[in-house]
Scaffold this active site. Sequence first.
Site, short mmCIF file in Angstrom:
data_model
loop_
_atom_site.label_atom_id
_atom_site.label_comp_id
_atom_site.label_asym_id
_atom_site.label_seq_id
_atom_site.Cartn_x
_atom_site.Cartn_y
_atom_site.Cartn_z
N CYS A 40 29.03 4.43 -4.55
CA CYS A 40 30.24 5.22 -4.32
C CYS A 40 31.18 5.11 -5.51
CB CYS A 40 30.93 4.77 -3.03
SG CYS A 40 30.94 3.01 -2.77
N VAL A 53 31.81 12.98 7.47
CA VAL A 53 31.48 12.24 8.69
C VAL A 53 32.69 11.45 9.17
CG1 VAL A 53 30.08 10.37 9.65
CG2 VAL A 53 29.01 12.13 8.23
N LYS A 74 25.83 0.30 13.95
CA LYS A 74 24.84 1.35 13.69
C LYS A 74 24.54 1.38 12.19
CE LYS A 74 24.20 5.44 12.39
NZ LYS A 74 22.79 5.22 12.00
N GLU A 98 30.87 15.73 -5.13
CA GLU A 98 30.13 14.49 -5.11
C GLU A 98 28.65 14.77 -4.88
OE1 GLU A 98 30.51 10.12 -3.04
OE2 GLU A 98 30.51 11.86 -1.72
N GLY A 111 30.68 5.59 4.37
CA GLY A 111 29.78 6.74 4.38
C GLY A 111 30.48 7.95 3.79
N SER A 112 30.06 9.12 4.23
CA SER A 112 30.57 10.35 3.63
C SER A 112 31.94 10.72 4.19
CB SER A 112 29.60 11.51 3.87
OG SER A 112 29.68 11.97 5.21
N THR A 113 32.70 11.45 3.39
CA THR A 113 34.03 11.91 3.81
C THR A 113 33.95 12.85 5.02
OG1 THR A 113 34.94 11.61 1.59
CG2 THR A 113 36.08 13.17 3.04
N GLU A 163 35.74 3.65 4.08
CA GLU A 163 35.55 3.87 2.65
C GLU A 163 34.55 4.99 2.55
OE1 GLU A 163 33.55 4.06 -0.66
OE2 GLU A 163 32.89 2.04 -0.13
#
Length: 545
Positions: free
Chosen positions: A327, A269, A212, A427, A265-267, A293
Amino acid sequence: MSFGLFRVPDPVNEAVRTYAPDTPERASLKATYAELANKKFDLPLWIGGKAVRTGNISPIVCPHQRKAELGGFHQAGTREVGDAIAAAQAARGEWAAMPWDQRAAIFLRAAALLRGPFRDRLNAATMLNQSKTAHQAEIDAACELIDFFHFNVHYLTQLYGEQPISSPGTWNRVEYRPLDGFVFAVTPFNFTSIAGNLPTAPALCGNTVVWKPASTAVLSGSVIMELLQAAGLPPGVINFVPGSPAAIGEQVLAHRDLAGVHFTGSTPVFKQMWRSIGNNIDNYVSYPRLVGETGGKDFVFAHPSADVQSLAHNLLRGAFEYQGQKCSAASRAYIPDNLWPQVREILGDGIASIKVGDVSDFTNFMGAVIDARAYAKLREAIEEARSRQGGRVGEVIGGESDDKTGFFIRPTVIAGVEPEYRTMKEELFGPVLTIHIYPQARFEETLALCERGSEYALTGAIFAENRQAIVDATRTLRHAAGNFYINDKPTGAVVGQQPFGGSKASGTNDKAGSLLNLVRWISPRTIKETFTPLRDFRYPFMNAG
């Protein structure tokens, strides 16, 4: 069946093209960019090697020309996600049984094709859909992805070579099998190379994948699928399903044959995905591998002995290249008061001279941020800081914004804040650098503030000419960053040179671009073969004395 212990080509980092004026590569890239910019795309899903169009179309947006009509991409629904899982499962047996050297050859060929006819196309797609400059696209979409393909093949052979010892009369060996099921790859918008690596690293190890991509980077993802198909990747090994993250994720994460998740992606999620897997743990055939990551609040820490010129120019590059949407981007800094006046002057001059605009103009240093939501979040934080100047904020340098043509945020420094100020900890993922100015006599005390100043631990840098200061900072900040830099910006990790990843809220630290990452996509089987038949079950100690 292959016979031989094969040696793969030695990996060498791909040379970065300059795209300087009057070079052939500059003219070629500009022509390819113009060609793509004038197209109207109708990008399908790829399931079982076949293009699938659902009719549920989402627009392809160009962040620096937000009103450009580039067409759209088809989104997966429940049926297509189910078909993608089924295709991955159907391809699994034959792909896992393929000799490893034949799998490796596909990705080595992909590297060769990307070095040649696909280079301009993938770079131009990354510029157009993700607003990267030619240089940022080159080091990412071309060079780093080529390196991932080459170095992962090299690391796989190292991994296969790790074998146990054998005692006389036996032969012990380890077979490195793929996982029991399929891998779910969820990729970000900000690095095309990561979008290419997350599905292909597990596939190289014999796994099949449901991929995805980020909805804001489907164009470059589609080019990667074309590249892999041209390289000979069999149908169903990697299945490309753009669409709603929540809907696709919920269906995939509930499937009994989920064997692993490869995520950037984001923490929040990633935490939600982990939570969903935990809730479904009784339903799986095996325990899914979770490799992620996630976020970062990456620091630059300057000692009073730091080289001011190097420090300031590394801040400008580290914070503002690709609009701070790496990132690893420098987003918080600790500067001693003895250096701040000089650093302030260089930063101010640099920010004033940085050109921001359409990335097809090669004189621009920065493009646009990725979308309207990112633009609004960044603008709100900058305006909040402006309103607090003279109080919690010393000053705001730069920070102008304009979204009439594209989502443009100029480079921004929020200076003279306390360590607990919001933008020192949160962030933002944009061109905003927040600076705490500390008394030079409080170096060690401020190091401790930096170490506990964020929930993240991705990248960080120390600038100092004093060796003892470097020793002290390296020790104190040991767990503050998975990638730690001395007298260099905290961005720009190169495959084979700086394996990338962080811990704490920044991820599982499985080091993309190294053998450590490939280990996660392997399920070893130990085989012991005995050559001497057993003739008696009794042991010598049982004999009468």
